[in-house]
Design a protein around this motif. Sequence first.
Motif, short mmCIF file in Angstrom:
data_model
loop_
_atom_site.label_atom_id
_atom_site.label_comp_id
_atom_site.label_asym_id
_atom_site.label_seq_id
_atom_site.Cartn_x
_atom_site.Cartn_y
_atom_site.Cartn_z
N MET A 1 0.87 -1.18 0.00
CA MET A 1 0.00 0.00 0.00
C MET A 1 0.90 1.23 0.00
O MET A 1 1.93 1.26 0.69
N ILE A 2 0.51 2.24 -0.76
CA ILE A 2 1.29 3.47 -0.86
C ILE A 2 0.47 4.63 -0.32
O ILE A 2 -0.66 4.86 -0.78
N ALA A 3 1.00 5.32 0.68
CA ALA A 3 0.38 6.56 1.15
C ALA A 3 0.94 7.71 0.32
O ALA A 3 2.15 7.79 0.09
N LEU A 4 0.06 8.59 -0.11
CA LEU A 4 0.45 9.72 -0.96
C LEU A 4 -0.19 10.99 -0.42
O LEU A 4 -1.39 11.00 -0.11
N GLY A 5 0.60 12.05 -0.31
CA GLY A 5 0.04 13.32 0.14
C GLY A 5 1.10 14.37 0.34
O GLY A 5 2.29 14.16 0.06
N TYR A 6 0.66 15.50 0.85
CA TYR A 6 1.56 16.61 1.15
C TYR A 6 2.13 16.45 2.57
O TYR A 6 1.53 15.78 3.41
N PRO A 7 3.30 17.04 2.83
CA PRO A 7 3.92 16.86 4.16
C PRO A 7 3.07 17.44 5.27
O PRO A 7 2.46 18.50 5.12
N GLY A 8 3.04 16.72 6.39
CA GLY A 8 2.32 17.19 7.56
C GLY A 8 3.28 17.59 8.67
O GLY A 8 4.49 17.74 8.44
N GLU A 9 2.74 17.75 9.87
CA GLU A 9 3.54 18.18 11.01
C GLU A 9 4.09 16.97 11.75
O GLU A 9 3.33 16.11 12.21
N LYS A 10 5.38 16.94 11.90
CA LYS A 10 6.04 15.85 12.63
C LYS A 10 5.50 15.75 14.06
O LYS A 10 5.37 14.64 14.61
N SER A 11 5.15 16.88 14.63
CA SER A 11 4.70 16.90 16.02
C SER A 11 3.37 16.18 16.22
O SER A 11 3.00 15.85 17.35
N GLU A 12 2.64 15.93 15.15
CA GLU A 12 1.36 15.24 15.25
C GLU A 12 1.51 13.72 15.28
O GLU A 12 0.53 13.00 15.51
N LEU A 13 2.71 13.23 15.05
CA LEU A 13 2.96 11.79 15.12
C LEU A 13 3.17 11.36 16.57
O LEU A 13 3.56 12.17 17.41
N PRO A 14 2.94 10.08 16.88
CA PRO A 14 3.31 9.58 18.20
C PRO A 14 4.80 9.82 18.44
O PRO A 14 5.60 9.83 17.50
N GLU A 15 5.18 10.00 19.69
CA GLU A 15 6.55 10.40 20.02
C GLU A 15 7.60 9.45 19.44
O GLU A 15 8.63 9.88 18.92
N ALA A 16 7.35 8.16 19.51
CA ALA A 16 8.32 7.19 18.99
C ALA A 16 8.53 7.35 17.49
O ALA A 16 9.64 7.18 16.99
N MET A 17 7.46 7.71 16.78
CA MET A 17 7.58 7.92 15.33
C MET A 17 8.29 9.23 15.02
O MET A 17 8.99 9.33 14.01
N GLN A 18 8.12 10.22 15.86
CA GLN A 18 8.77 11.51 15.63
C GLN A 18 10.28 11.35 15.56
O GLN A 18 10.96 11.98 14.76
N GLN A 19 10.83 10.48 16.40
CA GLN A 19 12.28 10.28 16.44
C GLN A 19 12.79 9.64 15.15
O GLN A 19 13.95 9.80 14.80
N ARG A 20 11.91 8.92 14.45
CA ARG A 20 12.31 8.25 13.21
C ARG A 20 11.98 9.08 11.97
O ARG A 20 12.28 8.65 10.86
N GLU A 21 11.40 10.26 12.15
CA GLU A 21 10.93 11.06 11.02
C GLU A 21 12.05 11.89 10.42
O GLU A 21 12.04 13.13 10.41
N VAL A 22 13.06 11.20 9.92
CA VAL A 22 14.19 11.85 9.25
C VAL A 22 14.57 11.01 8.03
O VAL A 22 14.37 9.79 8.03
N PRO A 23 15.10 11.62 6.99
CA PRO A 23 15.54 10.84 5.83
C PRO A 23 16.64 9.86 6.24
O PRO A 23 17.59 10.24 6.93
N ASN A 24 16.51 8.61 5.84
CA ASN A 24 17.54 7.64 6.18
C ASN A 24 18.66 7.68 5.14
O ASN A 24 18.59 8.38 4.15
N THR A 25 19.70 6.92 5.41
CA THR A 25 20.87 6.96 4.54
C THR A 25 21.01 5.65 3.78
O THR A 25 20.08 4.82 3.76
N ARG A 26 22.12 5.43 3.13
CA ARG A 26 22.36 4.23 2.35
C ARG A 26 23.73 3.66 2.68
O ARG A 26 24.62 4.39 3.15
N LEU A 27 23.90 2.37 2.41
CA LEU A 27 25.21 1.76 2.53
C LEU A 27 26.17 2.41 1.53
O LEU A 27 25.73 2.93 0.50
N PRO A 28 27.46 2.36 1.79
CA PRO A 28 28.40 2.84 0.78
C PRO A 28 28.24 2.07 -0.52
O PRO A 28 27.93 0.86 -0.50
#
Length: 203
Positions: free
Chosen positions: A164-191
């Motif tokens: 399933m794909i969620a599609l939409g415009y960006p929302g407020e990070k503060s509206e997420l549960p606290e545990a999700m807020q900590q993960r709300e950053v772009p992740n990186t990649r292996l070398p």
Amino acid sequence: MNSLDVLTQISAEVDHNRKSDYAINPVFLNRWSPRAFSNKPVTDDTLNMILEAAHWAPSSYNDQPWRFIVAKTEEQLRVFHPILSEFNLMWAGKAPVLILLASDKNRSNGDPNGAHAFDAGTAWGYLALQARMLGLYTHAMGGIDREKARQLLHVPDTFDVHCMIALGYPGEKSELPEAMQQREVPNTRLPLKDVVFEGKVTS
């Protein structure tokens, strides 16, 4: 960032978290999968532009096996929401558009299509990039009830259900549960050197 910016500039949040080994177009770095979505509606024109881009993905023998089942009205979304896992519903329930990605397992002549899932994945990549170029975000979820999707959405047995794909415009990070807020950053990649092998696979 507007549709032009993501092609020419790296957003601040991405710049703090992602560095490519080699120079690539910024859109590839700017595409990431947040969970905070606004309930701002997505117009039909915008949605169709995104789906049109996905439909131009390459496919084996040009069979175009991808199938997109879209929910964009409140009534349709109410049907889609029970397909999501409890965790995913906590955040994806706010997305204004949900898209179930499936693919036809057979070619047009009835033969099995061994590339159907590979091709559907390519179409998902096109969809995600086009959405980002238009100022939207996407987040693909594997945490779904596939049998419930088949039943509720009348998905035939000849289709594989992928995500399933969620599609939409960006929302407020503060509206997420606290545990999700900590993960709300772009992740990186292996070398790159860890995933590319020259000549043969090496340990």
